[in-house]
Design an enzyme around this catalytic site. Structure first.
Site, short mmCIF file in Angstrom:
data_model
loop_
_atom_site.label_atom_id
_atom_site.label_comp_id
_atom_site.label_asym_id
_atom_site.label_seq_id
_atom_site.Cartn_x
_atom_site.Cartn_y
_atom_site.Cartn_z
N THR A 1 0.82 -1.21 0.00
CA THR A 1 0.00 0.00 0.00
C THR A 1 0.86 1.26 0.00
OG1 THR A 1 -1.84 -1.12 1.11
CG2 THR A 1 -1.78 1.28 1.24
N SER B 1 -6.55 -1.14 -7.04
CA SER B 1 -6.19 -1.26 -5.63
C SER B 1 -4.73 -1.69 -5.59
CB SER B 1 -7.06 -2.29 -4.92
OG SER B 1 -6.64 -3.61 -5.25
N THR B 2 -4.13 -1.59 -4.43
CA THR B 2 -2.76 -2.10 -4.27
C THR B 2 -2.70 -3.56 -4.69
OG1 THR B 2 -2.25 -0.56 -2.49
CG2 THR B 2 -0.98 -2.61 -2.56
N ASN B 3 -3.79 -4.28 -4.43
CA ASN B 3 -3.80 -5.73 -4.61
C ASN B 3 -3.74 -6.19 -6.05
OD1 ASN B 3 -4.08 -5.61 -1.87
ND2 ASN B 3 -6.27 -6.09 -1.88
N THR C 1 34.00 -39.39 -12.04
CA THR C 1 32.76 -39.58 -11.30
C THR C 1 33.13 -39.82 -9.85
OG1 THR C 1 32.71 -41.96 -11.72
CG2 THR C 1 31.57 -40.54 -13.29
N SER D 1 46.17 -13.42 -2.21
CA SER D 1 46.43 -13.43 -0.77
C SER D 1 47.21 -12.19 -0.37
CB SER D 1 47.21 -14.69 -0.38
OG SER D 1 47.60 -14.65 0.98
N SER D 2 46.98 -11.75 0.85
CA SER D 2 47.74 -10.63 1.41
C SER D 2 49.00 -11.10 2.11
CB SER D 2 46.87 -9.86 2.41
OG SER D 2 46.48 -10.71 3.49
N LYS E 1 50.32 -16.25 -4.81
CA LYS E 1 49.10 -17.07 -4.83
C LYS E 1 48.00 -16.34 -5.61
CE LYS E 1 46.09 -19.63 -1.63
NZ LYS E 1 44.77 -18.96 -1.76
#
Length: 446
Positions: free
Chosen positions: A87, A126-128, A173, A304-305, A310
């Site tokens: 609404t 209507s909102t609906n 698999t 990586s830090s 990496k």
């Protein structure tokens, strides 16, 4: 109320009551354009049946066109996931459109003979019925961008399949070597999987072109002028630019959220298909020193830090993460869809936010995956063949000639002696290295 605001008291209350509930209506451009299109269509339908005078209808239509073009979006301050069942959303549109229509006509707000939010902009609605219509049509408007994004990924996978059509690999698999195949078959299978999932999304999108407009509050059509329901369908189609139809049974159309649930489920399936591909690439690109090492992904950023050199598979991981979010949003849609009560479902704002989030993430993520990962990845042919030749996957090529028992014995000997099965086969005089490659290639069926 800010002096220059176009919205009114209903919008202000909704914004205050649901403050902090997330992004506002203006953060969802497809919904903004869809709802403006719905309001424009309603004005034209009301005009055509004589319920709205030309001057009002034209001013409303002009205001809606401005909104569709991106104007006045700062006036849409209600969070999409507001708790009023839509609404507050509906009234935010009604109030802004009414105020702007009066400006277009040169009238002060609340001037006699002006446009009002409830009596004119919201006439026969209507909102609906108008909000779920807007949500559905927003998804339809968002579809072409998502379709294009997924097709970019499909084309990239198909191209990579052609590029690697002769590259032998180990089919696996249960994460164990199974049978020989090619990387072309792998990527071709991926492309087909995404393509099928995309077709299923398209079917769900088509279903969203059936809307509850004209049912007004519960499906009886009470509040709409005579003849309105017969013309709103055509008005919507003309306003939005594609074919739209009203639900054959308005009571079904008002209360059912299955279209949203179906759309979300197909988006979930598309995301899951892409995440499966991404997960495979993470495994296949695991570094050659300690993993499979058959695929080399583009190095888009340091991984990586602390661990120098990496490089992580960030693009596949981002797709996996998007899939997790999409699947979480699908749960939201599923729960909201089943929570409808009696004649309506008042949890459509939650479904809308979830659906828009799903579509936006996939639309943004799939082209990145295609361009920054699939297009630039390389297959290490030598490593891939080495892994195949050293694996028990080669045992399957001997089954027809030697039988399961004999091949199982060779495999056990290879395992006991820590030697490749292909080496044992050559020692037994079954075939040499060159013959092995030809036999393995023939076994792929490529």
């Amino acid at each position: 109320m800010p002096e220059a605001s176009l919205y009114g008291a209903n919008t202000a209350r909704g914004a205050a009551n649901f403050k902090g509930f997330g992004p506002t209506l203006a953060d969802y451009p497809y919904f903004m354009r869809a709802m403006a299109g719905v309001k424009l269509a309603a004005a034209r339908a009301n005009q055509s049946v004589g319920a709205l005078i030309d001057r009002h209808a034209d001013a409303i239509a002009d205001a809606c066109d401005e909104i569709r073009d991106g104007a006045h979006w700062d006036q849409f301050i209600v969070p999409l996931a507001e708790g009023s069942g839509g609404t507050s959303t509906n009234m935010n549109f009604n109030e802004v459109i009414a105020a702007r229509a009066n400006q277009i006509m040169g009238l002060a707000q609340d001037a006699p003979g002006g446009v009002t939010a409830n009596d004119h902009v919201n006439l026969a609605q209507s909102t609906n019925d108008c909000v779920p219509t807007g949500i559905k049509l927003a998804c339809v408007l968002a579809w072409p961008a998502l379709q294009e994004a997924a097709q970019l990924l499909i084309k990239a996978l198909e191209a990579k399949g052609r590029e690697t059509s002769d590259t032998l690999r180990t089919g696996r698999t249960c994460m164990q070597a199974a049978q020989p195949m090619t990387y072309g078959q792998l990527f071709g299978g991926y492309a087909s999987m995404v393509s099928r999932a995309l077709q299923d999304v398209e079917r769900a999108v088509h279903g969203l072109c059936t809307v509850p407009m004209g049912g007004t509050a519960i499906g009886t059509g009470l509040g709409a002028p005579e003849g309105y329901r017969e013309v709103i369908e055509e008005a919507l189609s003309e306003s939005l630019g594609f074919e739209i139809e009203c639900a054959a049974n308005a009571f079904d159309g008002m209360q059912s959220a299955d279209g949203f649930a179906r759309m979300s489920a197909e988006l979930r399936n598309l995301a899951a298909a892409c995440a499966k591909i991404a997960a495979d690439l993470v495994i296949l690109s695991s570094d050659g020193a300690s993993g499979i090492g058959e695929i080399l992904l583009p190095a888009v950023q340091p991984g990586s830090s602390i661990m120098a050199g990496k490089v992580n598979p960030v693009m596949p991981m981002s797709i996996q993460q998007i899939s997790m979010i999409v699947q979480g949003q699908d749960l939201t849609v599923s729960l909201a869809a089943q929570a409808g009560q009696m004649e309506i479902n008042h949890f459509e704002p939650a479904m809308a936010q979830a659906l828009f989030t799903q579509m936006a993430l996939l639309t943004a993520g799939l082209p990145q995956f295609a361009e920054s990962c699939i297009a630039g990845l390389k297959v290490d042919e030598a490593r891939s063949y080495e892994n195949l030749a050293r694996s028990f996957a080669v045992s399957t090529v001997f089954l027809r000639a030697l039988g399961y028992k004999k091949v199982a014995g060779l495999a056990k000997r290879a395992q006991t002696e820590g030697r490749p099965l292909s080496e044992i086969a050559a020692e037994e005089g079954l075939l040499d290295a060159d013959q092995l490659r030809d036999v393995l290639r023939g076994a792929t069926g490529a």
